[in-house]
Structure formats: structure tokens, C-alpha cells
Design a protein around this motif. Structure first.
Motif, PDB file in Angstrom:
ATOM      1  N   ASP A 268      18.608  22.368  -6.493  1.00  0.00           N
ATOM      2  CA  ASP A 268      18.057  23.419  -7.404  1.00  0.00           C
ATOM      3  C   ASP A 268      18.077  22.806  -8.701  1.00  0.00           C
ATOM      4  O   ASP A 268      17.287  22.390  -9.735  1.00  0.00           O
ATOM      5  N   GLN A 269      19.463  22.363  -8.981  1.00  0.00           N
ATOM      6  CA  GLN A 269      19.675  22.149 -10.366  1.00  0.00           C
ATOM      7  C   GLN A 269      19.281  20.461 -10.745  1.00  0.00           C
ATOM      8  O   GLN A 269      18.695  19.955 -11.870  1.00  0.00           O
ATOM      9  N   ASP A 270      19.449  19.902  -9.410  1.00  0.00           N
ATOM     10  CA  ASP A 270      19.174  18.182  -9.702  1.00  0.00           C
ATOM     11  C   ASP A 270      17.252  18.406  -9.927  1.00  0.00           C
ATOM     12  O   ASP A 270      16.803  17.295 -10.708  1.00  0.00           O
ATOM     13  N   LYS A 271      16.605  19.177  -9.196  1.00  0.00           N
ATOM     14  CA  LYS A 271      15.308  19.124  -9.299  1.00  0.00           C
ATOM     15  C   LYS A 271      14.810  19.414 -10.697  1.00  0.00           C
ATOM     16  O   LYS A 271      13.562  19.102 -11.398  1.00  0.00           O
ATOM     17  N   LEU A 272      15.446  20.388 -11.357  1.00  0.00           N
ATOM     18  CA  LEU A 272      15.127  20.840 -12.652  1.00  0.00           C
ATOM     19  C   LEU A 272      15.303  19.842 -13.655  1.00  0.00           C
ATOM     20  O   LEU A 272      14.644  19.639 -14.535  1.00  0.00           O
ATOM     21  N   ILE A 273      16.293  19.052 -13.358  1.00  0.00           N
ATOM     22  CA  ILE A 273      17.009  17.957 -14.534  1.00  0.00           C
ATOM     23  C   ILE A 273      15.776  16.834 -14.277  1.00  0.00           C
ATOM     24  O   ILE A 273      15.291  16.299 -15.245  1.00  0.00           O
ATOM     25  N   SER A 274      15.313  16.560 -12.985  1.00  0.00           N
ATOM     26  CA  SER A 274      14.156  15.613 -12.962  1.00  0.00           C
ATOM     27  C   SER A 274      13.059  16.294 -13.444  1.00  0.00           C
ATOM     28  O   SER A 274      12.189  15.165 -13.948  1.00  0.00           O
ATOM     29  N   LEU A 275      12.609  17.484 -13.551  1.00  0.00           N
ATOM     30  CA  LEU A 275      11.502  17.804 -14.331  1.00  0.00           C
ATOM     31  C   LEU A 275      11.590  17.765 -15.621  1.00  0.00           C
ATOM     32  O   LEU A 275      10.698  17.248 -16.363  1.00  0.00           O
ATOM     33  N   LEU A 276      12.967  18.074 -16.310  1.00  0.00           N
ATOM     34  CA  LEU A 276      13.021  17.626 -17.612  1.00  0.00           C
ATOM     35  C   LEU A 276      12.560  16.308 -17.823  1.00  0.00           C
ATOM     36  O   LEU A 276      12.111  16.043 -18.954  1.00  0.00           O
ATOM     37  N   TYR A 277      13.340  15.369 -16.983  1.00  0.00           N
ATOM     38  CA  TYR A 277      13.058  13.983 -17.301  1.00  0.00           C
ATOM     39  C   TYR A 277      11.569  13.530 -17.441  1.00  0.00           C
ATOM     40  O   TYR A 277      11.250  12.561 -18.059  1.00  0.00           O
ATOM     41  N   GLY A 278      10.695  14.135 -16.739  1.00  0.00           N
ATOM     42  CA  GLY A 278       9.517  13.905 -16.357  1.00  0.00           C
ATOM     43  C   GLY A 278       8.654  14.533 -17.426  1.00  0.00           C
ATOM     44  O   GLY A 278       7.514  13.974 -17.905  1.00  0.00           O
ATOM     45  N   ILE A 279       8.969  15.795 -17.955  1.00  0.00           N
ATOM     46  CA  ILE A 279       7.876  16.605 -18.694  1.00  0.00           C
ATOM     47  C   ILE A 279       8.195  16.725 -20.344  1.00  0.00           C
ATOM     48  O   ILE A 279       7.699  16.464 -21.105  1.00  0.00           O
TER      49      ILE A 279
END
Length: 312
Positions: A268-279
Motif C-alpha cells: 500500500d505504501q509503495d503504490k501511494l509513492i507511485s501515485l505521488l510520482y505520477g501526480i
């Protein structure tokens, strides 16, 4: 990708925050606002650069590329995320998922290369200001932009399309979108070679441009410290601060996703970091470049009819 390799799985279910309905409502609202800011802010930057002749310089030419890129980057995944928040089963077909994965990789690498090109532009502008217009000619600017877009395609889309992906087993992807690493985990064939290739490509597209940017800013710092004018030093730092802010924000999240081993127990933490990277970088780029940039603010006042004629 060979159709024969697409075994069993014909669609994926993107888990996202579907397990937390209340959080998903908040996420939808935040994502919608962020997407609106991205489209509005970057469209405004593009219009101002086209509208005001004072912004027809190499720096703003590359900024217009970055603004267009940010809109494309987020549009490749955010609309699907918004739709997934409104349906009970957030599914996506295999073909759409692979297309989204390629688009995300491609636009992400283009941004890495463009930020490096923008650092080179600032290095020439501050380190060799007398020959800046000659060294950064319009022809060279166009060539650098074209190379960034084409090289990113060759480094991401071409290798991905030749990757022999086979999907079988369950359809769940614990992510908000078809992010490359999340898709790779769902493949049931041996992709060791491609995992090594991905790591090598990440070094080439993340670490190499980042190292180049750091070297460029090292030269910029040296040139600034040699300036005798305090006003000149202040202007130079002000010009570069916007770019370095974007670089730290974008590369920091990207490197944490692709270069640091992910914790399988904390996805869950990994996918939130990925979201920050994209948005996040795409949303803050227009704010950073407009609020901290005198030329853009002057162009905006001119557009609104509020620019005052003042002496030099």
C-alpha cells in the motif's frame, strides 16, 4: 506482444482503495481536483508562452514541452482511476492495461530527459550568458526536444512491446493503475532477463540524467559564486530554484519506486509513492514556475490587462 502469450487472463482488477469505501470517496475528490489543476495550470502555461513574445526563449520552449508532457502523462492514467472509484469492480482489459503501462513508462522517461535538458539550458544561460543565444539556437532546442521524445520511445516502448509477457492466475493488481512494476509481478513466465534490462534502463533514464543535472548545477553554483553583483547572484538563484525544486520532487519519488527494492509486506505504501510520482510533480509544476517566475507573472498580468507601463 504475441497474442498467443496472453493466456487465461484477459482483464485485470485494479484494487486501489476499493477495500476502503470511505477513503475511496475522499481519494476521488482529491484526484479530481488535482487533475483539474494539472489541466488548467499546464494549459495556462502553454497559452502564456504562445501569447507573450517575451517568453519565446529556450527556457520557456522546454517549459512548454514539460507542460504538454505533464498533461499527457496524467491523462494516460488519471481518467481511468476516476472511473474505477465510481464502479463496484474496477476492471480494465488486458489491452488497455498494457497500453496504459507503455504510456506511463514513455511519458515518465521523457520527463527525466527533458529535466536534464532544462538543466543544461540553465547551465549555459548562467555559465556563458554572452553566447547563450548562439549556443542555444532555436534549431538546437528543437533537436534536443525531439531527441528526448524519440529516445524515450526507443528506451521504453520498444523493449516493452518485445517483452514475452504471459499472464495467468488471479486478476488482482494491488495498484491504482497499470504501473509497470505492478504488471511485471503478475506475469507467470520467467522474466529475469527483462528485470535486469529494466534495472539497466532505470539507471540510464533515472540515475544518468540525475547525475548530469547535479553536475550542471555544480557548474552553475561555481559561476554564481564568481559573480560580483549581489543582484546578479539573486537573479541566478531565483531562475534555477524553480527547476531544482521540480527535479528533487520528481527524481526523489521516481528513484524510490524504481531503484530502491520495494517492501513486499507494505505494498500500500509503495503504490501511494507511485501515485505521488505520477501526480504531484505534474500538479505543482505550473504553480512552481508561475508563482516563482517574474516573466510568467508579467505575461499573466498582460493577459488580464493589468500590466502597467513602467520604466526600466
Amino acid at each position: 506482444m504475441d497474442e498467443g502469450n496472453e493466456t487465461d487472463v484477459t482483464y485485470f482488477i485494479l484494487v486501489g482503495l476499493s477495500e476502503y469505501p470511505r477513503a475511496q470517496v475522499i481519494f476521488f475528490c482529491l484526484l479530481l481536483i488535482s487533475y483539474f489543476i494539472i489541466l488548467l495550470g499546464n494549459s495556462l502555461i502553454l497559452f502564456l508562452i504562445h501569447y507573450d513574445s517575451r517568453l519565446h526563449t529556450p527556457m520557456y520552449f522546454f517549459l512548454s514541452n514539460l507542460s504538454f508532457l505533464d498533461m499527457c502523462y496524467t491523462s494516460s492514467s488519471v481518467p481511468q482511476m476516476l472511473i474505477n472509484c465510481l464502479v463496484k469492480i474496477p476492471s480494465i482489459s488486458l489491452g488497455q492495461c498494457l497500453a496504459q503501462m507503455c504510456a506511463g513508462l514513455y511519458f515518465g522517461v521523457v520527463e527525466c530527459l527533458l529535466l536534464a535538458v532544462m538543466a543544461y539550458d540553465r547551465c549555459i544561460a548562467i555559465g556563458d550568458p554572452l553566447r547563450y543565444s548562439i549556443r542555444m539556437s532555436p534549431q538546437l532546442c528543437v533537436k534536443l526536444a525531439v531527441v528526448s521524445w524519440v529516445a524515450a520511445f526507443l528506451l521504453t516502448v520498444v523493449p516493452t512491446l518485445t517483452m514475452p509477457l504471459e499472464f495467468c492466475g488471479h486478476h488482482m493488481i494491488n495498484h491504482f493503475s497499470c504501473e509497470f512494476l505492478a504488471i511485471l509481478k503478475r506475469a507467470c513466465n520467467d522474466l529475469k532477463f527483462y528485470e535486469w534490462l529494466t534495472m539497466a534502463t532505470s539507471c540510464l533514464t533515472l540515475l544518468a540524467p540525475f547525475a548530469f543535472i547535479l553536475a550542471s548545477y555544480g557548474r552553475i553554483l561555481g559561476a554564481v559564486l564568481k559573480m560580483h553583483s549581489a543582484e546578479g547572484r539573486k537573479k541566478a538563484f531565483s531562475t534555477c530554484s524553480s527547476h531544482i525544486t521540480v527535479v528533487v520532487m520528481f527524481y526523489g519519488t521516481a528513484i524510490s519506486v524504481y531503484m530502491i527494492p520495494q517492501d513486499k509486506t507494505n505494498q500500500d505504501q509503495d503504490k501511494l509513492i507511485s501515485l505521488l510520482y505520477g501526480i504531484l510533480p505534474s500538479m505543482l509544476n505550473p504553480l512552481i514556475y508561475s508563482l516563482r517566475n517574474k516573466d510568467v507573472k508579467m505575461a499573466l498580468r498582460k493577459l488580464m490587462g493589468e500590466e502597467k507601463m513602467s520604466p526600466k
